[in-house]
Design an enzyme around this catalytic site. Structure first.
Site, PDB file in Angstrom:
ATOM      1  N   TYR A  30      -8.183 -15.225   3.902  1.00 32.44           N
ATOM      2  CA  TYR A  30      -7.056 -15.594   3.061  1.00 32.44           C
ATOM      3  C   TYR A  30      -7.253 -14.974   1.697  1.00 32.44           C
ATOM      4  O   TYR A  30      -8.375 -14.836   1.211  1.00 32.44           O
ATOM      5  CB  TYR A  30      -7.016 -17.114   2.861  1.00 32.44           C
ATOM      6  CG  TYR A  30      -6.670 -17.897   4.085  1.00 32.44           C
ATOM      7  CD1 TYR A  30      -7.665 -18.289   4.962  1.00 32.44           C
ATOM      8  CD2 TYR A  30      -5.368 -18.269   4.351  1.00 32.44           C
ATOM      9  CE1 TYR A  30      -7.352 -19.029   6.078  1.00 32.44           C
ATOM     10  CE2 TYR A  30      -5.051 -19.013   5.456  1.00 32.44           C
ATOM     11  CZ  TYR A  30      -6.049 -19.393   6.321  1.00 32.44           C
ATOM     12  OH  TYR A  30      -5.746 -20.123   7.416  1.00 32.44           O
ATOM     13  N   HIS A  47      -0.398 -16.812   3.466  1.00 28.59           N
ATOM     14  CA  HIS A  47      -0.749 -16.838   4.888  1.00 28.59           C
ATOM     15  C   HIS A  47      -1.968 -15.958   5.092  1.00 28.59           C
ATOM     16  O   HIS A  47      -2.194 -15.006   4.352  1.00 28.59           O
ATOM     17  CB  HIS A  47       0.412 -16.294   5.720  1.00 28.59           C
ATOM     18  CG  HIS A  47       1.602 -17.189   5.742  1.00 28.59           C
ATOM     19  ND1 HIS A  47       1.640 -18.349   6.470  1.00 28.59           N
ATOM     20  CD2 HIS A  47       2.789 -17.105   5.114  1.00 28.59           C
ATOM     21  CE1 HIS A  47       2.802 -18.926   6.286  1.00 28.59           C
ATOM     22  NE2 HIS A  47       3.525 -18.208   5.470  1.00 28.59           N
ATOM     23  N   LYS A  58      -0.764 -11.520  11.814  1.00 24.11           N
ATOM     24  CA  LYS A  58      -1.993 -11.155  11.136  1.00 24.11           C
ATOM     25  C   LYS A  58      -2.423  -9.797  11.666  1.00 24.11           C
ATOM     26  O   LYS A  58      -1.791  -9.236  12.535  1.00 24.11           O
ATOM     27  CB  LYS A  58      -3.072 -12.201  11.420  1.00 24.11           C
ATOM     28  CG  LYS A  58      -2.655 -13.563  10.957  1.00 24.11           C
ATOM     29  CD  LYS A  58      -3.772 -14.541  11.023  1.00 24.11           C
ATOM     30  CE  LYS A  58      -3.253 -15.948  11.125  1.00 24.11           C
ATOM     31  NZ  LYS A  58      -2.248 -16.305  10.132  1.00 24.11           N
TER      32      LYS A  58
END
Lengths: 405, 408
Positions: free
Chosen positions: B312, B320, B359
């Site tokens: 993070y 996010h 991601k």
């Protein structure tokens, strides 16, 4: 597509097969047209292009990309590309790739011709990097991901950590001096006997005798007047007295057997209070940074960066080229078709490395070696799974440092 | 060719305020003035493969500055306290509990006091005093003067509690968890200017703070809620992963980990962690690498995303997660994926999952040089010999690639 040599136009086998499948070309061998099945059998072999490589080739061609075979020796270095050196035509035509002319290498017919053709190919192109692409397929299938090498010990089994620690705090209460020294209260001996008894001879160093002590001359020197305190003073006195902490009530102090241990206890408490406990700072490995020293975040991050990060080309030159992983095709983007020239194709979009779905995933050694071969063009791994092709890239990534604020 | 860096996506609603990147004293480069945080070390205990922080002030410092750890009962930050509901009372925010709960807490307070060996009569007296309603100005006084218990008995009759209690809450609770330990009893003191008492010495009974006891129920007329003292101290502990705890101890020097009341030195803690997790060297090397780049790695995402840690920027409440990281260990010839061998099938699955949660999949290779012996691995000084290589794995879609640059 294709290339020209000796004044004639030639097609590579995969190109020929592709055009046959599109229906644009008919291939004749000894005046008889070849069927598609014949084409597949003849043009795809271990010496030319394997089936999986052909599948990828066809897939990309149908999407419009320009696909050439990879030629390591004709790779301009990134420096040369930066300088925009013109490609010399002569050099390129000499280092022609395998010129499999329209004579196919049929495996099932005319077997005696096959060694002839193969020999010619071998002579023409000694610099071909591909050796046996299809033979490696068999070995790939045999490997399967090994079982988890941890041994699968369940995490909920707690180690007998407690048993390793031997309780060194054995009972140290024996022979413990409770730290109380009783001094005779000389000032209140007014009414009592005016002399003190001589001390026990066993406590004295040998050869020393002490007689009784006459207290009177000492009491005369002491100011024994009553201290007059106001009510407020008395109140304050009482509060301070209640507030005063008797150091002997602390159990850890009682456990100290001599002054050295007491000093140690004080030092450890001092260390803990000051933020530098001795069990961290007085041992062989100390923390990287003292958290009580103010430091800005950027400097702190530099200070704790003991682990260096590398880039993918580091150490890549000493890896030998592996048989398993090699670049097969060079792919150019389809919208450059208008400006595309065979003599000057420009910078390729990607280098394709083709592997089977049942094979292994490239590890870091393979990635490094392929990046070294490829220069600054990205490498795409095409994974073929019974006709379905997925593409993955493994790229070097340098995580930027985030300093806020 | 290098992978492109994509900036992290900010969350839509950010409720928290950013305090500090790491729990150390900082100096801002413009002003060169120190922003002092706490001076003493935080304290944690190693219990059964986990590191627990019990002191509330330490918990809030460690969590707020760097987002280390996780509450044992909560999803992220330790949030459980004496009550979920809070109400405004004369300008202060006080937790509200029902009368039944209050009686239950008093019962626990009674057993806690009895367990310390006090006589029943004294316990009853204390409980009687606890039940007295508290005036607002006392609440105001205590809020203004911070958390220091009162010294002067006459002005504040409830202060008599403090000197009589002889327990440390962490000890009594830890006693239940690890039966082999011997509790360290040291008397509580009002001010510790002259004493050598331990810093985490708040009494269990009464707990710090105040509660509003609401008397709802079968009564027709609901009485107004009464302000009382908090009968029992209840805090949710903060659980630190092994890598997080070792990072705080080794890199910042701000935490000290105790194993059954003995503080562990750095080498001892390293060996303990190696014994608890066989691949601790690689996972700690990766953790340290990401922390030293200023990112916040959170472990424990194995069950959620199938990877070892998530990265993070600044912390989970703000952005996010940008990257999912799989840690891999290789030798100096860059071979050998021993920790988590991939097949194309598992890599394809993981790549799809990672793309679905927006991601990027990062493989972090920890390269051990050839001359690293077993003895060197026994000490954290071997970390400077390791190197880390990040490789980003992404899926390339050929049909979408015609004219644009990059993928997904």
């Amino acid at each position: 597509m294709g290339f020209s040599a000796n004044g004639k136009q030639y097609l590579l086998p995969e190109e020929a097969l592709y055009l046959m499948e599109c229906g644009n070309v008919q291939v004749f061998y000894q005046d008889l047209p070849l069927s598609i099945q014949d084409g597949f059998e003849c043009f795809l072999s271990s010496s030319s292009v394997s089936l999986q490589q052909y599948q990828v080739f066809g897939h990309l061609k149908r999407l419009g990309y320009v696909v050439h075979r990879f030629d390591a020796s004709s790779q301009p270095s990134s420096y040369a590309r930066q300088l925009n050196l013109p490609q010399s035509r002569g050099a390129r035509s000499l280092k022609r790739k395998r010129s499999d002319s329209l004579v196919p290498t049929c495996s099932h017919s005319e077997a005696h011709k096959v060694p002839d053709v193969k020999r010619r190919q071998a002579e023409e192109d000694p610099t071909l990097p591909e050796s046996r692409p299809t033979s490696s397929q068999d070995t790939l299938g045999a490997q399967s991901p090994s079982a988890d090498s941890n041994g699968g010990r369940p995490w909920w089994i707690t180690d007998a950590v407690a048993s390793h620690q031997s309780h060194e705090h054995a009972c140290r209460r024996s022979l413990c001096w409770d730290g109380v020294i009783v001094f005779p209260d000389v000032a209140s001996l007014r009414g009592h006997s005016s002399c003190l008894a001589s001390p026990d001879p066993s406590l004295l160093p040998g050869g020393l005798t002490v007689g009784e002590c006459d207290v009177k001359p000492w009491t005369r020197r002491i100011n024994q007047r009553e201290v007059k305190m106001s009510a407020k003073d008395r109140e304050r006195e009482r509060r301070e007295h209640r507030r005063k902490w008797d150091v002997n009530r602390d159990e850890k102090v009682r456990q100290c057997r001599n002054w050295a241990e007491y000093h140690q206890l004080l030092a450890s408490r001092q260390g803990r209070r000051s933020g530098r406990p001795e069990h961290l700072w007085q041992r062989e490995v100390t923390p990287l940074h003292d958290h009580t020293q103010p430091i800005s975040t950027g400097e702190l991050l530099d200070k704790i960066s003991v682990i260096k990060s590398t880039h993918v080309l580091e150490g890549a030159s000493r890896l030998k080229a592996s048989e398993e992983w090699r670049i097969c095709f060079t792919v150019y983007q389809p919208d450059t078709v208008a400006t595309f020239k065979k003599s000057n194709p420009g910078k390729p979009f990607a280098h394709m490395c083709i592997c089977s779905f049942t094979g292994p995933v490239p590890d870091l050694a393979a990635i490094k070696q392929l990046s070294f071969q490829s220069g600054d063009v990205q490498i795409v791994f095409a994974v073929v799974d019974a006709g379905d092709i997925s593409f993955y890239t493994f790229k070097d990534f340098q995580l930027p440092t985030d300093v806020y604020p | 060719m290098q992978a492109d860096f994509r900036p992290p996506r900010r969350r839509c609603r950010v409720d928290e305020e950013y305090v500090a990147p790491l729990p150390v004293s900082r100096s801002s480069p413009e002003r060169r003035r120190a922003i002092r945080s706490t001076t003493s070390c935080f304290r944690a205990d190693l219990i059964n493969r986990h590191v627990l922080v019990t002191e509330p002030k330490h918990i809030s410092d460690i969590y707020n500055q760097g987002y280390f750890g996780k509450g044992i009962l909560s999803r992220a930050r330790p949030e459980r306290g004496i009550s979920d509901q809070w109400k405004q009372y004369e300008g202060f925010l006080v937790p509200v509990i029902t009368q039944a709960r209050y009686e239950e807490l008093l019962g626990w307070a009674e057993s806690a006091l009895l367990a310390q060996g006090l006589a029943q009569v004294a316990v009853n007296q204390m409980l009687l005093r606890l039940r007295q309603p508290v005036q607002v100005d006392e609440l105001r006084w205590e809020v203004e003067n911070g958390d220091k218990p009162q010294l002067d008995a006459q002005a504040h009759p409830h202060a008599n509690f403090s000197p009589h209690l002889e327990s440390k809450p962490s000890q009594s609770l830890l006693r239940e968890l690890s039966p082999g330990s011997s509790p360290d009893l040291s008397p509580d003191q009002g001010s510790d200017s002259g004493s050598d008492s331990e810093p985490d010495d708040a009494p269990v009974v009464p707990g710090p703070g105040f509660v509003l006891v609401s008397f709802d129920g079968d009564h027709v007329a609901t009485e107004t809620p009464q302000l009382r003292r908090n009968p029992l101290r209840m805090t949710e502990y903060l659980q630190l992963g092994l890598e997080e705890a070792f990072f705080l101890v080794y890199s910042l020097g701000c935490l000290s980990v105790h194993l059954q009341q003995d503080p562990l030195s750095i080498t001892e803690l390293w060996r303990q962690c190696m014994a608890l997790r066989p691949d601790f060297v690689s996972s700690y090397a990766a953790y340290h690498h990401f922390r030293s780049r200023g990112w916040v790695p959170k472990g424990g995402s194995g069950a959620k995303y199938g990877v070892d840690m998530l990265l993070y920027r600044k912390g989970p409440p703000f952005y996010h997660a940008s990257y999912s990281v799989v840690v891999e260990k290789v030798d100096e010839r860059f071979e050998g994926s021993t920790l988590r061998p991939f097949s194309w099938r598992s890599l394809a699955a993981l790549s799809r999952i990672t793309a679905n949660v927006s991601k990027e999949l990062l493989l972090c290779y920890v390269i051990h040089p050839a001359d690293l012996s077993e003895a060197e691995l026994d000490s954290p000084a071997c970390l400077s010999k390791l190197k880390v290589q990040d490789v980003m794995v992404s899926r390339w879609v050929s049909s979408k690639e015609r004219a644009e640059q990059e993928d997904i």
